[in-house]
Scaffold this active site. Structure first.
Site, short mmCIF file in Angstrom:
data_model
loop_
_atom_site.label_atom_id
_atom_site.label_comp_id
_atom_site.label_asym_id
_atom_site.label_seq_id
_atom_site.Cartn_x
_atom_site.Cartn_y
_atom_site.Cartn_z
N ARG A 85 0.81 -1.22 0.00
CA ARG A 85 0.00 0.00 0.00
C ARG A 85 0.85 1.27 0.00
O ARG A 85 0.31 2.38 -0.11
CB ARG A 85 -0.90 0.03 1.24
N ASN B 158 -4.29 7.33 6.97
CA ASN B 158 -4.30 7.01 5.55
C ASN B 158 -5.38 7.87 4.92
O ASN B 158 -6.54 7.76 5.31
CB ASN B 158 -4.62 5.51 5.40
N GLY B 159 -5.01 8.74 3.99
CA GLY B 159 -6.00 9.61 3.36
C GLY B 159 -5.42 11.00 3.20
O GLY B 159 -4.21 11.20 3.30
N GLU C 245 -2.84 -2.75 -21.83
CA GLU C 245 -2.51 -3.37 -20.55
C GLU C 245 -1.04 -3.83 -20.53
O GLU C 245 -0.34 -3.67 -19.53
CB GLU C 245 -3.47 -4.56 -20.30
N LYS D 261 1.81 -2.64 -17.90
CA LYS D 261 2.64 -3.56 -17.08
C LYS D 261 4.11 -3.23 -17.27
O LYS D 261 4.87 -3.19 -16.31
CB LYS D 261 2.40 -5.03 -17.49
N GLU E 239 5.05 0.08 -15.53
CA GLU E 239 4.99 0.01 -14.07
C GLU E 239 6.20 -0.66 -13.45
O GLU E 239 6.71 -0.19 -12.45
CB GLU E 239 3.77 -0.82 -13.64
N HIS F 195 -0.78 6.19 -38.69
CA HIS F 195 -1.30 7.55 -38.49
C HIS F 195 -0.39 8.37 -37.58
O HIS F 195 -0.82 9.37 -37.03
CB HIS F 195 -2.72 7.48 -37.92
N LYS G 132 -0.49 -0.06 -4.27
CA LYS G 132 -1.75 -0.71 -4.67
C LYS G 132 -2.88 -0.06 -3.89
O LYS G 132 -2.68 0.49 -2.82
CB LYS G 132 -1.65 -2.19 -4.31
C1 F6R Z 1 -1.95 -1.70 -12.65
C2 F6R Z 1 -2.66 -1.45 -11.43
C3 F6R Z 1 -3.52 -0.23 -11.35
C4 F6R Z 1 -4.91 -0.65 -10.85
C5 F6R Z 1 -5.79 0.58 -10.62
C6 F6R Z 1 -7.19 0.21 -10.18
O1 F6R Z 1 -1.14 -2.82 -12.54
O2 F6R Z 1 -2.57 -2.19 -10.50
O3 F6R Z 1 -3.62 0.42 -12.57
O4 F6R Z 1 -5.48 -1.49 -11.78
O5 F6R Z 1 -5.20 1.39 -9.64
O6 F6R Z 1 -7.16 -0.55 -9.02
P1 F6R Z 1 -8.43 -1.33 -8.52
O7 F6R Z 1 -8.70 -2.42 -9.50
O8 F6R Z 1 -8.08 -1.84 -7.17
O9 F6R Z 1 -9.56 -0.34 -8.50
#
Ligand code: F6R
Length: 632
Positions: A27, A100-101, A504, A508, A511, A527, A627
């Site tokens: 987190r 947290n916030g 996607e 990946k 990231e 284009h 995350k």
């Molecule tokens: C990419 C990733 C982020 C999440 C996004 C939404 O690998 O992990 O782009 O997909 O932050 O997260 P959720 O699905 O938890 O709403």
């Protein structure tokens, strides 16, 4: 996005808090800290950097005590320094708080505190302002009437405890913003207060011990009995009891739930990284996303969690899919799926845009909020806005009892198990599998025949074994990653169902390798993007043997003509053809176009993973990311 853990019990708090933080490190990992009450004073250890650094500090001088709070930070206000690390203290130094916030009006609150004579701030954070405000209100209440006389929910708590809860409430009533907080006061033994609004907070109920955490994974080793707190809940936690009330002072309702996974589910096992473990879990997670939801007898899907009658489902005239990041990409595939299988006009909206704009909606619009965590601030905002306007809004979530799951009118759980790697992998394939079942269900209520329904079910049921086949290509993909380890970036191209897979794959790669990457519809190459093509920049084409294969081949030729290296993900007859023109090919099982993204994305997850390892990146905790993005 910041993780907090609190403990009150009979064991030493330090190892429990540190272990909880390690489990929440996904987190945020900018800084970390603990505050443990030892007799009449608070022992604090905190520092910038990872939890491993905090572990060293704590090992050098172990704090003792049986209750305390802790935090792992993803910086919002203030740089990731020792000083800005949580916990933060009030002016008296007796109250420690983790948060947290984002306190949006922290500057106004701070200005007022300064005007009132409090100049003792030692960090740049919004959190410290909240600690000072609560501390000030608590200290001021010492000279006022006892809490037992004020008639609110804290009345059942003895004086100091009741006063502290009242001070927390009074402070939070002044706050604009989001918070999940936990705090201790050195004058009040064996007592923690927690509260939430917009940031998740769960109470773990143990035997002679209780816990607070941003996520149950922090405490599941100790208890599987949990209360998921609601927005505006304030909880007073002691060893053997807890009391939930609201910020407004009313007694709160709560429900005790059983956590659906165990400690073993969140262990890395023999895998070097969570991301690799989660990639390899996909045969099972995709199977679990469909378990009990396919009805071969009726050639359709059964999705009772949608809480909609067949008549209501038949009346759906338009669908909006909303989410962020990977979930948004799954939604983009959902648009193709639902329009192809059910012929219902479907749009995909970035949750962060949808929530603030006036999207034209019709009364028969159904909204799906897609979110692995179920806590993403923008997706939650989109869900709330959509419900506020009166649209039925459903969730596609992994975290059971998450805020999005609880606030939606119904939905479909992914049942993918905990996803800990910061880069989303298995949640993506589960989301796409679920969107396919939604397309199947809605399609079968409209024009899809029984044989078409059966074909879709067969294709879905075959997926877990086919994913196993794709995973066997990991070593081949590792060799490709080694070959291209020094490239400056990559371009990804796909058509139709596989265009969102290109997006996607690029996400990946960005990231976890920090390389530049872009995803585009293959035909867009000419284009403008073709200007980027050069001998040291590979283009990755997702070109399975489908209806648009020959179109993809044209685009591959255009790249080859400009000396651009090509890596192709292909299937069926595509393999023979592309072997002649691509530099590297990865051949996966041939499947119908509407399920192909679930297979094509896996080699690309593996490519990003192996390249990141090759480059020495921190795969599970990539730079600057966290995350569960609970801030806007
Ligand atoms: C990419 C990733 C982020 C999440 C996004 C939404 O690998 O992990 O782009 O997909 O932050 O997260 P959720 O699905 O938890 O709403």
């Amino acid at each position: 996005m910041c993780g907090i853990v609190g403990y009150v019990g009979r064991s030493e708090a330090a190892p429990i808090l540190l272990d909880g933080l390690r489990r929440l490190e996904y987190r945020g990992y900018d800084s970390a800290g603990v505050a443990i009450v030892d007799g009449d004073h608070i022992e604090t250890r905190k520092c910038a950097g990872r939890i491993a650094e905090l572990g060293k500090l704590m090992a050098a001088k172990p704090p003792t005590g049986t209750y305390g709070i802790s935090h792992t930070r993803w910086a919002t206000h203030g740089k990731p320094t020792d000083q800005n690390a949580h916990p933060h203290f009030d002016a008296s130094g007796k109250l420690a708080l983790v948060h947290n916030g984002v306190i949006e009006n922290y500057q106004a609150l701070k200005d007022q505190l300064i005007l009132d004579g409090d100049r003792n701030f030692s960090s740049e954070t919004d959190t410290e302002v909240l600690a000072h405000l609560i501390g000030k209100l608590y200290d001021a209440s010492a000279s006022e009437a006892p809490a037992a006389s004020n008639g609110n929910a804290a009345a059942t708590l003895p004086n100091k405890k009741g006063r502290l809860v009242d001070a927390v409430r009074a402070a939070l009533r002044q706050v604009i913003g989001t918070y999940g907080i936990a705090l201790v006061h050195s004058d009040i033994p064996d007592f923690i207060v927690g509260a939430r609004r917009g940031s998740p907070l769960v109470l773990g109920v143990g035997k002679d011990e209780n816990f607070l955490a941003s996520d149950v994974s922090a405490i599941v080793a100790h208890t599987r009995d949990a209360v998921y707190l609601n927005d505006f809940d304030v909880v007073a936690v002691e060893r053997d009891k807890f009391e939930i009330s609201s910020v407004a002072g009313e007694a709160g309702n709560y429900q005790l739930s059983k956590v659906e996974f165990t400690d073993a589910d969140i262990k890395k096992g023999d895998y070097p990284h969570y991301m690799l473990k989660e990639i390899f879990e996909q045969p099972g997670s995709v199977r679990d996303a469909m378990r009990g939801r396919l009805s071969p007898e009726e050639c359709t899907a059964k999705l009772g969690g949608l809480n909609m009658t067949p008549a209501q489902l038949r009346d759906v005239g338009r669908i909006v899919l909303t989410g962020c990041g990977t979930a948004l990409h799954a939604g983009m595939i959902g648009e193709y799926l639902i329009e192809q299988l059910a012929q219902i006009p479907t749009e995909v909206e970035y949750a962060s845009e949808f929530r603030h704009r006036n999207t034209p909606m019709t009364r028969d619009t159904l909204v799906f909020a897609i979110s692995q965590s179920g806590e993403t601030a923008d997706t939650l905002g989109a869900l709330r806005e959509s419900r506020r306007k009166g649209y039925r809004t459903l969730g596609i979530c992994n975290n059971v009892a998450s805020t999005i799951a609880r606030e939606s009118d119904g939905g479909v759980y992914m049942h993918a198990g905990p996803e800990i790697g910061v880069a989303a992998t298995k949640s993506f394939t589960s989301q796409v599998a679920i969107l396919t079942t939604i397309g199947l269900l809605l399609g079968r209520m409209r024009h899809l025949s029984t044989s078409e329904g059966t074909r879709i079910i067969d294709a879905l049921e075959a997926l877990p074994a086919q994913i196993e086949e794709v995973l066997k290509l990991s070593d081949q993909i590792k060799a490709i990653a080694k070959k291209y380890a020094s490239v400056p970036g990559m371009l990804f191209f796909g058509r139709q169902f596989n265009f969102p897979v290109a997006l996607e794959a690029a996400l990946k790669l960005k990231e976890i390798t920090y390389l530049f990457a872009e995803g585009h519809p293959s035909a867009e190459l000419k284009h403008g993007i073709i200007a980027l093509v050069r001998p040291d920049l590979p283009s990755v084409f997702i070109a399975p043997d489908d209806a648009v294969f020959s179109k993809n081949v044209n685009n591959i030729e255009q790249v080859r003509a400009r000396k651009g290296p090509v890596i192709a993900i292909t299937s069926g007859k595509g393999a023979k053809h592309l072997a002649k023109i691509a530099d590297d090919i990865v051949t996966i099982p041939n499947v119908p176009d509407y399920v192909s993204p679930i297979l094509t994305v896996i080699p690309l997850q593996l490519l990003a993973y192996h390249l990141a390892v090759e480059l020495g990146r921190d795969v599970d905790k990539p730079r600057n990311l966290a995350k569960s993005v609970t801030v806007e």
